[in-house]
Scaffold this motif. Structure first.
Motif, PDB file in Angstrom:
ATOM      1  N   GLN A 154     -63.950 -48.307  59.992  1.00 44.60           N
ATOM      2  CA  GLN A 154     -62.960 -49.213  59.364  1.00 44.60           C
ATOM      3  C   GLN A 154     -63.114 -49.125  58.037  1.00 44.60           C
ATOM      4  OE1 GLN A 154     -60.832 -51.971  59.775  1.00 44.60           O
ATOM      5  NE2 GLN A 154     -60.829 -51.517  62.183  1.00 44.60           N
ATOM      6  N   CYS A 155     -64.370 -48.367  58.005  1.00 44.74           N
ATOM      7  CA  CYS A 155     -64.250 -48.419  56.103  1.00 44.74           C
ATOM      8  C   CYS A 155     -63.401 -47.173  55.864  1.00 44.74           C
ATOM      9  CB  CYS A 155     -65.793 -48.154  56.181  1.00 44.74           C
ATOM     10  SG  CYS A 155     -66.520 -46.954  54.429  1.00 44.74           S
ATOM     11  N   ARG A 156     -63.830 -46.661  56.240  1.00 51.71           N
ATOM     12  CA  ARG A 156     -63.043 -45.098  56.265  1.00 51.71           C
ATOM     13  C   ARG A 156     -60.940 -45.093  56.569  1.00 51.71           C
ATOM     14  NH1 ARG A 156     -62.296 -40.652  59.794  1.00 51.71           N
ATOM     15  NH2 ARG A 156     -62.050 -39.351  58.263  1.00 51.71           N
ATOM     16  N   THR A 157     -61.091 -46.370  57.381  1.00 52.04           N
ATOM     17  CA  THR A 157     -59.500 -46.513  57.023  1.00 52.04           C
ATOM     18  C   THR A 157     -59.037 -47.735  56.249  1.00 52.04           C
ATOM     19  OG1 THR A 157     -59.880 -47.028  59.921  1.00 52.04           O
ATOM     20  CG2 THR A 157     -58.274 -48.366  58.126  1.00 52.04           C
ATOM     21  N   VAL A 158     -60.080 -47.835  55.512  1.00 46.72           N
ATOM     22  CA  VAL A 158     -59.645 -49.306  54.127  1.00 46.72           C
ATOM     23  C   VAL A 158     -59.508 -48.076  52.772  1.00 46.72           C
ATOM     24  CG1 VAL A 158     -60.779 -50.153  52.456  1.00 46.72           C
ATOM     25  CG2 VAL A 158     -61.001 -51.163  54.783  1.00 46.72           C
ATOM     26  N   LEU A 159     -60.605 -46.714  53.098  1.00 45.12           N
ATOM     27  CA  LEU A 159     -60.651 -45.504  51.995  1.00 45.12           C
ATOM     28  C   LEU A 159     -59.046 -45.003  51.582  1.00 45.12           C
ATOM     29  CD1 LEU A 159     -63.964 -44.389  52.187  1.00 45.12           C
ATOM     30  CD2 LEU A 159     -63.097 -46.030  50.204  1.00 45.12           C
ATOM     31  N   ARG A 160     -58.830 -44.818  53.365  1.00 46.72           N
ATOM     32  CA  ARG A 160     -57.257 -44.173  53.514  1.00 46.72           C
ATOM     33  C   ARG A 160     -56.615 -45.188  52.491  1.00 46.72           C
ATOM     34  NH1 ARG A 160     -59.664 -42.248  58.293  1.00 46.72           N
ATOM     35  NH2 ARG A 160     -58.754 -44.354  59.313  1.00 46.72           N
ATOM     36  N   LEU A 161     -56.569 -46.528  52.097  1.00 54.25           N
ATOM     37  CA  LEU A 161     -55.220 -46.866  51.396  1.00 54.25           C
ATOM     38  C   LEU A 161     -54.909 -46.084  50.136  1.00 54.25           C
ATOM     39  CD1 LEU A 161     -56.694 -50.182  52.483  1.00 54.25           C
ATOM     40  CD2 LEU A 161     -54.806 -49.476  53.506  1.00 54.25           C
ATOM     41  N   PHE A 162     -55.765 -45.432  49.989  1.00 50.59           N
ATOM     42  CA  PHE A 162     -55.589 -44.715  48.777  1.00 50.59           C
ATOM     43  C   PHE A 162     -55.095 -43.141  49.097  1.00 50.59           C
ATOM     44  CE2 PHE A 162     -58.692 -48.450  48.065  1.00 50.59           C
ATOM     45  CZ  PHE A 162     -58.010 -49.361  47.688  1.00 50.59           C
ATOM     46  N   ASP A 163     -54.800 -42.622  49.923  1.00 53.04           N
ATOM     47  CA  ASP A 163     -55.160 -41.474  49.700  1.00 53.04           C
ATOM     48  C   ASP A 163     -52.785 -40.624  49.954  1.00 53.04           C
ATOM     49  OD1 ASP A 163     -57.378 -40.857  50.319  1.00 53.04           O
ATOM     50  OD2 ASP A 163     -57.087 -40.604  52.085  1.00 53.04           O
ATOM     51  N   ASP A 164     -52.485 -42.289  49.224  1.00 55.29           N
ATOM     52  CA  ASP A 164     -51.336 -41.543  50.267  1.00 55.29           C
ATOM     53  C   ASP A 164     -50.793 -41.396  48.058  1.00 55.29           C
ATOM     54  OD1 ASP A 164     -49.543 -43.785  51.659  1.00 55.29           O
ATOM     55  OD2 ASP A 164     -51.538 -44.388  50.995  1.00 55.29           O
ATOM     56  N   LEU A 165     -50.926 -41.036  47.541  1.00 50.21           N
ATOM     57  CA  LEU A 165     -50.910 -40.010  46.484  1.00 50.21           C
ATOM     58  C   LEU A 165     -51.217 -39.113  46.122  1.00 50.21           C
ATOM     59  CD1 LEU A 165     -51.072 -42.625  42.683  1.00 50.21           C
ATOM     60  CD2 LEU A 165     -49.042 -41.642  44.294  1.00 50.21           C
ATOM     61  N   SER A 166     -53.237 -38.840  46.969  1.00 51.46           N
ATOM     62  CA  SER A 166     -53.276 -37.915  46.455  1.00 51.46           C
ATOM     63  C   SER A 166     -52.464 -36.281  47.495  1.00 51.46           C
ATOM     64  CB  SER A 166     -54.827 -37.388  47.313  1.00 51.46           C
ATOM     65  OG  SER A 166     -54.886 -37.890  48.626  1.00 51.46           O
ATOM     66  N   VAL A 192     -44.699 -33.280  56.093  1.00 50.92           N
ATOM     67  CA  VAL A 192     -44.294 -34.657  56.459  1.00 50.92           C
ATOM     68  C   VAL A 192     -44.975 -36.031  57.030  1.00 50.92           C
ATOM     69  CG1 VAL A 192     -41.879 -34.598  58.078  1.00 50.92           C
ATOM     70  CG2 VAL A 192     -42.116 -32.963  56.308  1.00 50.92           C
ATOM     71  N   ALA A 193     -45.319 -35.112  58.777  1.00 47.42           N
ATOM     72  CA  ALA A 193     -45.879 -35.817  59.519  1.00 47.42           C
ATOM     73  C   ALA A 193     -47.300 -36.660  58.740  1.00 47.42           C
ATOM     74  CB  ALA A 193     -45.920 -35.024  60.717  1.00 47.42           C
ATOM     75  N   ASP A 194     -48.128 -35.559  57.755  1.00 51.17           N
ATOM     76  CA  ASP A 194     -49.652 -36.538  56.990  1.00 51.17           C
ATOM     77  C   ASP A 194     -48.757 -37.326  56.730  1.00 51.17           C
ATOM     78  OD1 ASP A 194     -50.585 -34.050  58.407  1.00 51.17           O
ATOM     79  OD2 ASP A 194     -51.013 -32.990  56.931  1.00 51.17           O
ATOM     80  N   GLN A 195     -47.678 -37.622  55.327  1.00 45.24           N
ATOM     81  CA  GLN A 195     -47.374 -38.336  54.914  1.00 45.24           C
ATOM     82  C   GLN A 195     -46.693 -39.192  55.259  1.00 45.24           C
ATOM     83  OE1 GLN A 195     -46.387 -36.917  51.425  1.00 45.24           O
ATOM     84  NE2 GLN A 195     -47.085 -39.486  51.662  1.00 45.24           N
ATOM     85  N   LEU A 196     -46.344 -39.579  56.576  1.00 37.55           N
ATOM     86  CA  LEU A 196     -46.231 -40.210  56.939  1.00 37.55           C
ATOM     87  C   LEU A 196     -46.832 -41.014  58.190  1.00 37.55           C
ATOM     88  CD1 LEU A 196     -42.442 -39.142  58.887  1.00 37.55           C
ATOM     89  CD2 LEU A 196     -42.514 -40.620  56.619  1.00 37.55           C
ATOM     90  N   TYR A 197     -48.287 -41.004  58.016  1.00 33.78           N
ATOM     91  CA  TYR A 197     -49.156 -41.251  58.579  1.00 33.78           C
ATOM     92  C   TYR A 197     -49.667 -42.273  57.651  1.00 33.78           C
ATOM     93  CZ  TYR A 197     -54.259 -41.443  60.018  1.00 33.78           C
ATOM     94  OH  TYR A 197     -54.968 -41.948  60.880  1.00 33.78           O
ATOM     95  N   TYR A 198     -49.948 -41.911  56.743  1.00 32.96           N
ATOM     96  CA  TYR A 198     -50.427 -43.409  55.852  1.00 32.96           C
ATOM     97  C   TYR A 198     -49.765 -44.678  55.759  1.00 32.96           C
ATOM     98  CZ  TYR A 198     -53.851 -39.134  54.288  1.00 32.96           C
ATOM     99  OH  TYR A 198     -54.714 -38.835  54.078  1.00 32.96           O
ATOM    100  N   PRO A 199     -48.137 -44.481  54.792  1.00 26.71           N
ATOM    101  CA  PRO A 199     -48.092 -45.640  55.550  1.00 26.71           C
ATOM    102  C   PRO A 199     -48.029 -46.361  56.873  1.00 26.71           C
ATOM    103  CG  PRO A 199     -46.320 -44.313  55.185  1.00 26.71           C
ATOM    104  CD  PRO A 199     -47.360 -43.852  54.779  1.00 26.71           C
ATOM    105  N   CYS A 200     -47.731 -45.651  58.223  1.00 23.93           N
ATOM    106  CA  CYS A 200     -47.907 -46.416  59.679  1.00 23.93           C
ATOM    107  C   CYS A 200     -49.221 -47.472  59.554  1.00 23.93           C
ATOM    108  CB  CYS A 200     -47.579 -45.432  60.764  1.00 23.93           C
ATOM    109  SG  CYS A 200     -45.891 -44.528  60.829  1.00 23.93           S
ATOM    110  N   GLU A 201     -49.967 -46.609  59.715  1.00 23.41           N
ATOM    111  CA  GLU A 201     -51.808 -46.796  59.383  1.00 23.41           C
ATOM    112  C   GLU A 201     -51.652 -47.898  58.759  1.00 23.41           C
ATOM    113  OE1 GLU A 201     -55.826 -44.806  59.946  1.00 23.41           O
ATOM    114  OE2 GLU A 201     -55.180 -44.047  57.595  1.00 23.41           O
TER     115      GLU A 201
END
Length: 244
Positions: free
Chosen positions: A62-74, A102-111
């Motif tokens: 869960q910690c890693r999921t929350v941290l990934r909220l800020f990975d979209d821009l990178s 493309v798959a990586d970029q779409l992954y983040y908003p879905c998660e």
């Protein structure tokens, strides 16, 4: 001893390094916890420790999921800098990499949507969004495996040409090719371990979905995580796709 501690501190001070350490501990806890929780109920202490480790693993996830909220821009920055891979010499590697991005970029908003739904921040069902994110992760891993195999094929051809040339070239360039090939082999092993877990988290009825016990999920994730740490130490990773 002091040097090892300093190396660990430097690793933890970077975002990617800390994420890899958390991921390794997360899957390691699931591996040990899953094994201990399978013990006979008579061994109450081991069973209880196993359940605690599984809960600890879930919290780290869960910690890693929350941290990934800020990975979209990178991720967006990486995709933009790569573009259509004009610097890649091989068209196959270039287009596989573009599709992977493309798959990586779409992954983040879905998660993010799935996480927000579970946290009751938005009123949608999270199941389909977790499924979308898992599918995108699996597609990214599969493309990464294809890319590594393609690179291995190209490097193997270069190595054959290299060994047919003079000793001076063989001494340096051939060694570099061998190191790069070993890195790609590690990438394949890491992606295959993660892909096995991605399939496990698919809906029941798809291959071995839902069939892995906790300790096996932990083992596959631990293998991938340790390889990721090795690659980070040797500087042989282009882009991190170890999401879940």
């Amino acid at each position: 001893m002091q040097q090892s501690v300093e190396s660990l501190v430097r690793l933890l001070e970077s975002y990617r390094g800390r994420d890899k350490v958390i991921r390794t501990v997360c899957y390691g806890s699931q591996l040990v916890g899953g094994f201990l929780s399978r013990k006979a109920e008579a061994d109450v202490s081991s069973h209880r420790l196993g359940r605690s480790l599984l809960l600890f693993s879930a919290q780290l996830s869960q910690c890693r999921t929350v941290l990934r909220l800020f990975d979209d821009l990178s991720m967006l920055s990486y995709s933009h800098s790569y573009g259509f891979g004009a610097e890649e010499e091989d068209a196959g590697v270039r287009w596989i990499s573009v599709l992977t991005n493309v798959a990586d970029q779409l992954y983040y908003p879905c998660e993010h949507i799935a996480w927000a739904a579970d946290a009751e921040l938005i009123k949608v069902k999270s199941d389909k969004w977790w499924l979308f994110s898992t599918v995108l992760w699996g597609v990214s891993l599969l493309l990464g495996i294809f890319r590594s195999f393609r690179i291995l094929l190209l490097k193997k051809k270069q190595l054959r040409r290299c060994t047919g040339e003079g000793a001076g070239n063989r001494c340096c360039f051939c060694c570099l090719l061998q190191i790069q090939m070993r890195g790609e082999v590690l990438s394949v092993l890491s992606s295959m371990a993660d892909l096995s877990n991605a399939i496990h988290w698919m809906p029941p009825g798809f291959l071995w979905a839902g069939q892995f016990p906790n300790w096996l999920v932990g083992l596959m994730g631990s293998i991938s995580s340790v390889i990721g740490l090795i690659q980070m130490d040797t500087g042989s990773m282009d882009h991190d796709v170890q999401y879940i």
